[in-house]
Each structure stands twice: as C-alpha cells, then as structure tokens.
Design a protein around this motif. Structure first.
Motif, PDB file in Angstrom:
ATOM      1  N   ALA A 150      11.028 -39.349 -64.968  1.00 31.87           N
ATOM      2  CA  ALA A 150      10.226 -38.839 -66.012  1.00 31.87           C
ATOM      3  C   ALA A 150      10.833 -39.015 -67.401  1.00 31.87           C
ATOM      4  CB  ALA A 150       9.315 -37.783 -65.690  1.00 31.87           C
ATOM      5  N   ALA A 151      11.941 -38.372 -67.463  1.00 36.11           N
ATOM      6  CA  ALA A 151      12.800 -38.231 -68.654  1.00 36.11           C
ATOM      7  C   ALA A 151      12.927 -39.809 -69.076  1.00 36.11           C
ATOM      8  CB  ALA A 151      14.142 -37.500 -68.480  1.00 36.11           C
ATOM      9  N   ILE A 152      13.257 -40.359 -68.351  1.00 36.96           N
ATOM     10  CA  ILE A 152      13.478 -42.015 -68.748  1.00 36.96           C
ATOM     11  C   ILE A 152      12.346 -42.656 -69.388  1.00 36.96           C
ATOM     12  CG2 ILE A 152      14.139 -44.387 -68.045  1.00 36.96           C
ATOM     13  CD1 ILE A 152      16.035 -43.210 -66.262  1.00 36.96           C
ATOM     14  N   ALA A 153      11.048 -42.256 -68.653  1.00 34.07           N
ATOM     15  CA  ALA A 153       9.666 -42.853 -68.666  1.00 34.07           C
ATOM     16  C   ALA A 153       9.214 -42.370 -70.289  1.00 34.07           C
ATOM     17  CB  ALA A 153       8.884 -42.671 -67.794  1.00 34.07           C
ATOM     18  N   TYR A 154       9.639 -41.006 -70.624  1.00 37.47           N
ATOM     19  CA  TYR A 154       9.101 -40.457 -72.073  1.00 37.47           C
ATOM     20  C   TYR A 154       9.875 -41.393 -72.941  1.00 37.47           C
ATOM     21  CZ  TYR A 154       8.476 -37.198 -75.740  1.00 37.47           C
ATOM     22  OH  TYR A 154       8.478 -36.440 -76.861  1.00 37.47           O
ATOM     23  N   ALA A 155      11.359 -41.552 -72.824  1.00 36.46           N
ATOM     24  CA  ALA A 155      12.205 -41.731 -73.649  1.00 36.46           C
ATOM     25  C   ALA A 155      11.673 -43.241 -74.075  1.00 36.46           C
ATOM     26  CB  ALA A 155      13.842 -41.980 -73.245  1.00 36.46           C
ATOM     27  N   VAL A 156      11.224 -44.211 -73.065  1.00 41.86           N
ATOM     28  CA  VAL A 156      11.057 -45.599 -73.528  1.00 41.86           C
ATOM     29  C   VAL A 156       9.572 -45.539 -73.926  1.00 41.86           C
ATOM     30  CG1 VAL A 156      10.312 -47.712 -72.263  1.00 41.86           C
ATOM     31  CG2 VAL A 156      12.514 -46.314 -71.533  1.00 41.86           C
ATOM     32  N   THR A 157       8.851 -44.798 -73.624  1.00 45.11           N
ATOM     33  CA  THR A 157       7.162 -44.897 -73.758  1.00 45.11           C
ATOM     34  C   THR A 157       6.762 -43.947 -75.115  1.00 45.11           C
ATOM     35  OG1 THR A 157       6.292 -43.422 -72.226  1.00 45.11           O
ATOM     36  CG2 THR A 157       6.638 -45.792 -71.486  1.00 45.11           C
ATOM     37  N   ARG A 158       7.427 -42.848 -75.308  1.00 46.66           N
ATOM     38  CA  ARG A 158       6.929 -41.927 -76.030  1.00 46.66           C
ATOM     39  C   ARG A 158       7.780 -41.781 -77.331  1.00 46.66           C
ATOM     40  NH1 ARG A 158       3.115 -40.877 -78.473  1.00 46.66           N
ATOM     41  NH2 ARG A 158       3.648 -38.901 -78.980  1.00 46.66           N
ATOM     42  N   LEU A 159       9.238 -41.910 -77.030  1.00 46.63           N
ATOM     43  CA  LEU A 159      10.325 -41.604 -78.009  1.00 46.63           C
ATOM     44  C   LEU A 159       9.896 -42.603 -79.288  1.00 46.63           C
ATOM     45  CD1 LEU A 159      12.742 -40.646 -79.476  1.00 46.63           C
ATOM     46  CD2 LEU A 159      14.094 -42.346 -78.129  1.00 46.63           C
ATOM     47  N   PRO A 160       9.641 -43.921 -79.286  1.00 42.82           N
ATOM     48  CA  PRO A 160       9.443 -44.685 -80.378  1.00 42.82           C
ATOM     49  C   PRO A 160       8.347 -44.204 -81.180  1.00 42.82           C
ATOM     50  CG  PRO A 160       9.641 -46.346 -78.457  1.00 42.82           C
ATOM     51  CD  PRO A 160       9.621 -44.722 -78.062  1.00 42.82           C
ATOM     52  N   ALA A 161       6.996 -43.684 -80.695  1.00 48.99           N
ATOM     53  CA  ALA A 161       6.256 -42.967 -81.433  1.00 48.99           C
ATOM     54  C   ALA A 161       6.409 -41.879 -82.005  1.00 48.99           C
ATOM     55  CB  ALA A 161       4.884 -42.937 -80.770  1.00 48.99           C
ATOM     56  N   THR A 162       7.307 -40.950 -81.420  1.00 49.81           N
ATOM     57  CA  THR A 162       7.567 -39.686 -82.081  1.00 49.81           C
ATOM     58  C   THR A 162       8.550 -39.904 -83.144  1.00 49.81           C
ATOM     59  OG1 THR A 162       9.093 -39.384 -80.373  1.00 49.81           O
ATOM     60  CG2 THR A 162       7.206 -38.311 -80.061  1.00 49.81           C
ATOM     61  N   TRP A 163       9.632 -40.821 -82.911  1.00 47.48           N
ATOM     62  CA  TRP A 163      10.615 -41.339 -83.842  1.00 47.48           C
ATOM     63  C   TRP A 163       9.846 -41.606 -85.272  1.00 47.48           C
ATOM     64  CZ3 TRP A 163      10.941 -46.057 -86.254  1.00 47.48           C
ATOM     65  CH2 TRP A 163      12.065 -46.251 -87.190  1.00 47.48           C
ATOM     66  N   ALA A 164       8.861 -42.490 -84.900  1.00 49.15           N
ATOM     67  CA  ALA A 164       8.233 -43.150 -86.402  1.00 49.15           C
ATOM     68  C   ALA A 164       7.421 -41.957 -87.166  1.00 49.15           C
ATOM     69  CB  ALA A 164       6.846 -44.129 -85.762  1.00 49.15           C
ATOM     70  N   ALA A 165       6.954 -41.138 -86.360  1.00 46.68           N
ATOM     71  CA  ALA A 165       6.145 -39.887 -86.902  1.00 46.68           C
ATOM     72  C   ALA A 165       7.287 -39.045 -87.787  1.00 46.68           C
ATOM     73  CB  ALA A 165       5.365 -39.052 -86.108  1.00 46.68           C
ATOM     74  N   LEU A 166       8.372 -38.841 -87.116  1.00 48.82           N
ATOM     75  CA  LEU A 166       9.412 -38.033 -87.981  1.00 48.82           C
ATOM     76  C   LEU A 166      10.074 -38.817 -88.757  1.00 48.82           C
ATOM     77  CD1 LEU A 166      10.851 -35.286 -87.842  1.00 48.82           C
ATOM     78  CD2 LEU A 166      12.374 -36.210 -86.308  1.00 48.82           C
ATOM     79  N   ALA A 167      10.227 -40.079 -88.763  1.00 53.03           N
ATOM     80  CA  ALA A 167      10.953 -41.027 -89.701  1.00 53.03           C
ATOM     81  C   ALA A 167      10.035 -40.956 -91.189  1.00 53.03           C
ATOM     82  CB  ALA A 167      11.200 -42.228 -89.341  1.00 53.03           C
ATOM     83  N   GLU A 168       8.843 -41.076 -90.841  1.00 53.30           N
ATOM     84  CA  GLU A 168       7.740 -41.117 -91.913  1.00 53.30           C
ATOM     85  C   GLU A 168       7.791 -39.703 -92.735  1.00 53.30           C
ATOM     86  OE1 GLU A 168       5.117 -42.237 -94.710  1.00 53.30           O
ATOM     87  OE2 GLU A 168       6.482 -43.438 -93.652  1.00 53.30           O
ATOM     88  N   THR A 169       7.806 -38.620 -91.657  1.00 56.73           N
ATOM     89  CA  THR A 169       7.604 -37.247 -92.478  1.00 56.73           C
ATOM     90  C   THR A 169       9.276 -37.011 -93.142  1.00 56.73           C
ATOM     91  OG1 THR A 169       6.435 -36.361 -90.540  1.00 56.73           O
ATOM     92  CG2 THR A 169       7.936 -34.860 -91.783  1.00 56.73           C
TER      93      THR A 169
END
Length: 331
Positions: free
Chosen positions: A49-68
């Motif tokens: 589950a931790a790997i699945a989160y990183a692969v599928t959710r980390l890109p989007a959360t990174w994008a939101a934080l990078a924009e912030t």
C-alpha cells in the motif's frame, strides 16, 4: 507541470518487481479508503500500500505542494529557506518540492507515523540529485512531538495530513507547527469542502496568532467564501506510463485540486486580488472571479482597459493580480 525526472525514475524503480495487478488493486483500495473515510490515517496497511500510494498519489500531492511553494516564492521573493520541517511527511514529497523551488534548502526533518511510508521515502530520496541532510522521525503527528533539536525551521509544511486528523486535534497541531516555524508555514489539503474547511479553520487561528497571510489570500479579513462554496485551485500534471497503467486511465494528465494557506513571520508582497476560478474568455471580453480585500468580486475586462486586459489575458485560476480592474461588482 512535469514531475522531476529523478523522482519519476525513482518511482518506476520502486515498482519494479512488484506485481502490476497487485499494485493496481492496492491503488484502488487506497482510493476507496480516502474517498469514503472521515479518518483515512490508517489507509496504509502494508508495504504494498505504501508503494501504491507513492506511485499513484505522490505525483499529484507533489504538484499541489510545488505550486503552493512556488507561489510562496513569488510572494516572498527575497526569502531563502535553508531548513524544512515536514509534518506527516509520507514518502517525502515536500523535500522534492521545496528543494526544486529553493536550492538553498540544506536540511530537512521529516515526521511520519508509518514506518512503511518512511522506508519508501528513504528509497526515493536516495535518488534525489541534490545532497541534503535528511532526518526521519517516526512520530504520531497528532500527539506531542517532543523536542525538535533543529527548531525553529525556516519552512514548515503539513501537506495532505491536517485534514486526516480528528477535528478536535487540528488546531493543536497548527499551534505546534507555528511554534516550530521561524519563517513560513504552508498547509495544503485536498480541494474539497472538507479539505477547505480544515484550511479555513487553520487560517483563522494563524491570523489570531499574529501571522501574516502570504498566499493565496489578498487580505487577513474573515474568509468571504459563502456556505456551500469553497476556495480551491487546480494544477495539471503529466501522467507517466506507469501511472496510467495503474489508474486505468487513458488521459495523459490529471488535474489535482487543492486548498492551501501560507503564513509567515514577516509580510509578503501585497496583491490586489486572487483569481479564484478559471477565467471566462470571449472575443474582446474576459470575466474574472476574484477574492479581494472588499470580498468576492466579478471583474469584466475589455480591450479598452489596456493594462487590465493584458493582465487578464495572462491570468489563470490561482493567479495574483497586482491591480484591480476598473469594472468590478459583487460576485
């Protein structure tokens, strides 16, 4: 927006040797857990589950934080943070986002409850192109963290974690974060009504505590968003081939909607208004929905207003305006 190449490669390597079917199922289970639970803090139930989160959710959360953080840099142009505290760090996305915005970042302390997420984060950060001193601490972020030797930190971040806490514990966490912050604090949550509610509550507490609101708000008055509406923004991120396979989508991109607040010890550059929806563009006419010190406004800009027209043509959802257009009315 593109994911950093080193992070994209690291995510692909993270998934190597893992059954694609099992990873896709774990990603689907996570999606269900995050959509259906008021408290999804226990959604990471296995190393898979931790790997699945990183692969599928980390890109989007990174994008939101990078924009912030990019918006924080625009509002604090002379600020150069060297230290980072990331609360609820997950797989370490804040180090990637902050390091790209501020190459001056030299050290980071990451607080995360789940050991499996910490291990994934360590594996990913080994691929980061820049050398930084990284300290991981296994911590229940809703509890007392104890003494943090490197406090105060220039930049403090809590991204996609505050909204997962029980409501009665959120302000206590914001209070401890602000106490550990020597420069600026960035809070990010999903761009949903509940995510915005968590950000709005934190904003009110920070203003009462004497913080300067840097972004996105153009003022420190009460939030003017009416019931049933919420302030949020969107960032489009290119999807990798792996991401499309696991999510079962054909679109080459995804749009991540998020709410955020950035507060600082010192004032940021003043703005006249923030664009809070996609501009509506017609021949010779642009309509903007704005948040301004006077409240929520709608501006109608025509070619006759040369400077305002130029600014409106360049504006996007989330853009700051240095000057209000001449023709505005209450939204």
């Amino acid at each position: 927006m593109e994911l950093p190449e080193a992070l994209r490669v690291a995510l692909n390597e993270l998934a190597e040797g893992v059954s694609a079917h099992a990873l896709a199922q774990a990603a689907a289970d996570l999606s269900t857990a995050y959509r259906g639970a008021a408290d999804a803090s226990g959604a990471i139930s296995s190393p898979l589950a931790a790997i699945a989160y990183a692969v599928t959710r980390l890109p989007a959360t990174w994008a939101a934080l990078a924009e912030t953080l990019a918006e924080s840099r625009r509002c604090l142009p002379n600020w150069r943070p060297a230290s980072l505290l990331d609360l609820g760090a997950g797989p370490g996305g804040a180090v990637w986002a902050a390091g790209a915005v501020w190459p001056t970042l030299a050290r980071a302390t990451l607080l995360e409850r789940d050991q499996r997420m910490m291990e994934v984060g360590r594996r990913l950060l080994r691929a980061a192109p820049d050398e930084r001193a990284i300290t991981w601490r296994q911590t229940d972020i809703a509890a007392d963290w104890g003494r943090l030797p490197d406090a105060p930190f220039d930049l403090c971040v809590c991204s996609y974690a505050l909204n997962e806490l029980p409501h009665e514990r959120r302000i206590g966490v914001v209070e401890r974060l602000w106490a550990a912050c020597g420069g600026a604090l960035a809070l990010v949550a999903p761009g949903t009504p509940s995510g915005f509610a968590a950000i709005r509550e934190a904003r009110a507490w920070l203003i009462d505590a004497g913080a300067h609101i840097v972004a996105p708000c153009p003022h420190a008055e009460d939030c003017p968003m009416p019931p049933g509406d919420w302030c949020h923004f969107s960032r489009r991120l290119a999807r990798s081939r792996l991401h499309r396979q696991l999510k079962g989508g054909a679109a080459p991109y995804e749009d991540e909607k998020f709410s955020y607040i950035v507060a600082a010890r010192s004032p940021g550059a003043a703005i006249a208004a923030r664009v809070i929806r996609h501009p509506i563009v017609r021949p010779g006419h642009i309509s903007l929905e704005l948040c301004a010190p006077a409240g929520l406004l709608r501006a109608d800009v025509t070619r006759a207003e040369h400077d305002a027209w130029r600014a409106a043509r360049e504006a996007e959802w989330g853009s700051a305006l240095a000057k209000l257009p001449t023709k505005t009315r209450d939204r």
